[in-house]
Enzyme design. Structure first.
Site, PDB file in Angstrom:
ATOM      1  CD1 TRP A  23     -29.264 -57.682 -41.918  1.00 47.91           C
ATOM      2  CD2 TRP A  23     -27.309 -58.567 -41.097  1.00 47.91           C
ATOM      3  NE1 TRP A  23     -29.447 -58.300 -40.961  1.00 47.91           N
ATOM      4  CE2 TRP A  23     -28.472 -58.988 -40.294  1.00 47.91           C
ATOM      5  CE3 TRP A  23     -25.844 -59.111 -40.567  1.00 47.91           C
ATOM      6  CZ2 TRP A  23     -28.391 -60.032 -39.126  1.00 47.91           C
ATOM      7  CZ3 TRP A  23     -26.091 -59.852 -39.607  1.00 47.91           C
ATOM      8  CH2 TRP A  23     -27.147 -60.186 -38.936  1.00 47.91           C
ATOM      9  CG  HIS A  28     -29.598 -54.960 -45.873  1.00 50.43           C
ATOM     10  ND1 HIS A  28     -30.829 -54.994 -45.195  1.00 50.43           N
ATOM     11  CD2 HIS A  28     -28.824 -54.150 -45.217  1.00 50.43           C
ATOM     12  CE1 HIS A  28     -30.630 -54.121 -44.264  1.00 50.43           C
ATOM     13  NE2 HIS A  28     -29.457 -53.779 -44.198  1.00 50.43           N
ATOM     14  CG  ASP A  67     -28.276 -48.912 -45.082  1.00 50.64           C
ATOM     15  OD1 ASP A  67     -29.046 -48.350 -44.170  1.00 50.64           O
ATOM     16  OD2 ASP A  67     -27.965 -50.115 -44.944  1.00 50.64           O
ATOM     17  NE  ARG A  70     -27.637 -43.835 -43.079  1.00 47.58           N
ATOM     18  CZ  ARG A  70     -27.079 -44.812 -42.270  1.00 47.58           C
ATOM     19  NH1 ARG A  70     -25.520 -44.604 -42.393  1.00 47.58           N
ATOM     20  NH2 ARG A  70     -27.494 -45.403 -41.581  1.00 47.58           N
ATOM     21  CG  HIS A  84     -32.237 -47.610 -40.789  1.00 52.65           C
ATOM     22  ND1 HIS A  84     -31.708 -48.205 -41.922  1.00 52.65           N
ATOM     23  CD2 HIS A  84     -32.650 -46.475 -41.077  1.00 52.65           C
ATOM     24  CE1 HIS A  84     -32.050 -47.847 -42.996  1.00 52.65           C
ATOM     25  NE2 HIS A  84     -32.539 -46.703 -42.594  1.00 52.65           N
ATOM     26  CG  HIS A 137     -33.067 -51.563 -45.452  1.00 54.22           C
ATOM     27  ND1 HIS A 137     -31.802 -51.598 -46.189  1.00 54.22           N
ATOM     28  CD2 HIS A 137     -32.596 -50.781 -44.239  1.00 54.22           C
ATOM     29  CE1 HIS A 137     -30.882 -51.237 -45.527  1.00 54.22           C
ATOM     30  NE2 HIS A 137     -31.450 -50.702 -44.258  1.00 54.22           N
ATOM     31  CG  ASP A 141     -31.946 -52.214 -40.858  1.00 55.86           C
ATOM     32  OD1 ASP A 141     -30.916 -52.608 -41.505  1.00 55.86           O
ATOM     33  OD2 ASP A 141     -32.340 -51.212 -41.171  1.00 55.86           O
ATOM     34  CG  HIS A 147     -29.503 -52.312 -36.582  1.00 49.94           C
ATOM     35  ND1 HIS A 147     -30.041 -51.333 -37.259  1.00 49.94           N
ATOM     36  CD2 HIS A 147     -27.938 -52.288 -36.778  1.00 49.94           C
ATOM     37  CE1 HIS A 147     -29.045 -50.752 -38.167  1.00 49.94           C
ATOM     38  NE2 HIS A 147     -28.079 -51.514 -37.881  1.00 49.94           N
ATOM     39  CG  HIS A 171     -23.548 -51.142 -35.240  1.00 53.43           C
ATOM     40  ND1 HIS A 171     -24.775 -50.950 -34.659  1.00 53.43           N
ATOM     41  CD2 HIS A 171     -23.890 -51.099 -36.478  1.00 53.43           C
ATOM     42  CE1 HIS A 171     -25.763 -50.946 -35.411  1.00 53.43           C
ATOM     43  NE2 HIS A 171     -25.382 -51.104 -36.731  1.00 53.43           N
ATOM     44  CG  ASP A 175     -23.862 -53.407 -39.291  1.00 53.68           C
ATOM     45  OD1 ASP A 175     -24.771 -53.533 -38.875  1.00 53.68           O
ATOM     46  OD2 ASP A 175     -23.654 -51.853 -39.505  1.00 53.68           O
TER      47      ASP A 175
END
Length: 272
Positions: A23, A28, A67, A70, A84, A137, A141, A147, A171, A175
């Site tokens: 998303w 989100h 997210d 990371r 996820h 989250h 997802d 996903h 993807h 998203d």
């Protein structure tokens, strides 16, 4: 660039199973914002208390935290990377925990596990706040169709498409680019989605521990529906117009179901 360096970089990139972020930040945050008006007073009070630990004021403030791991917490980001998504496209979209989610490393089991942590008021508040962040989250997802799609193409990450002369992948298109194509700001988008028919009238789809598997199976069936995978790499506005209502409904469903989940796991009012 030497071939050996290219191989190393590619290997590092693929070590993160969810290359694209479901998303994107807008989606989100919309899921979180759509959930908040549906919260019960008990759930709202406990969420506000937990959010205050980090001076956050809304679910939208934490919606993209998982997210951002990371960059902000690579170790936790790596450990939670498989939480996820779920790959059930090769299994006719049927969820089987033994095949699809070994060791609980998928979005279906992550939602269940983190919801249990959030519901447990004997746990430290910091732990429960982290669980809340994950739940907000991951419910988003699991409603992003790709996903829950094919393992063989990494949820469409390896399917290249060309939109308006620019390369991307399927993807990433689902998203964020489908939502972005509406050209609406966050406030305007939320207002428009609230004007649409309620995707989940109150009380019609109560959360249960098995619900995330059903959500994943529904998302997977969307991912595998005719037309989602374009017959050619070049796509145009017709594709966006055809599929944007689908992602908007998934965002609406995610918001409604997130609220149902939070209302149930935070149903007990506790004086502190």
């Amino acid at each position: 660039m030497p071939r050996i360096l290219i191989a190393i970089l590619l290997s590092c990139a693929l070590s993160w199973p969810g290359i694209a972020q479901a998303w994107g930040p807008l989606g989100h945050r919309l899921v979180a914002r759509l959930a908040e008006p549906r919260l019960t007073p008990q759930a709202r009070a406990e969420i506000d208390r937990l959010l205050a630990i980090e001076q956050a004021s809304s679910l939208a403030d934490i919606a993209n935290w998982a997210d951002d791991l990371r960059a902000n917490d690579p170790d936790l980001g790596r450990r939670s990377a498989r939480w996820h998504f779920i790959n059930i496209g090769e299994h006719d979209c049927a969820y089987d925990v033994a095949h699809a989610c070994p060791n609980g490393d998928c979005v279906v089991e992550a939602i269940r596990i983190q919801a249990d942590i959030l519901a447990d008021r004997t746990r430290p508040d910091a732990e429960r706040l982290q669980a809340l962040k994950f739940v907000v989250h991951f419910v988003g997802d699991v409603h992003q169709p790709l996903h829950a799609g094919y393992a063989r193409d990494r949820g469409g990450n390896t399917v290249q498409v060309n939109l308006h002369g620019k390369g991307t992948n399927l993807h990433s298109l689902w998203d964020s680019r489908l939502l972005a194509s509406a050209r609406l700001g966050e406030d305007a988008y939320e207002a428009r989605l609230r004007l649409d028919p309620d995707p989940l009238p109150a009380g019609t789809d109560p959360y249960t521990p098995g619900a995330p598997a059903v959500w994943a199976e529904q998302s997977c069936r969307i991912a595998l529906a005719p037309g989602v995978y374009p017959p050619r790499s070049r796509i145009d506005d017709d594709y966006l117009l055809q599929h944007r209502p689908t992602v908007e409904r998934q965002v609406q469903l995610a918001g409604a179901r997130l609220a149902e989940l939070l209302n149930i796991v935070l149903a007990t009012e506790v004086s502190r």
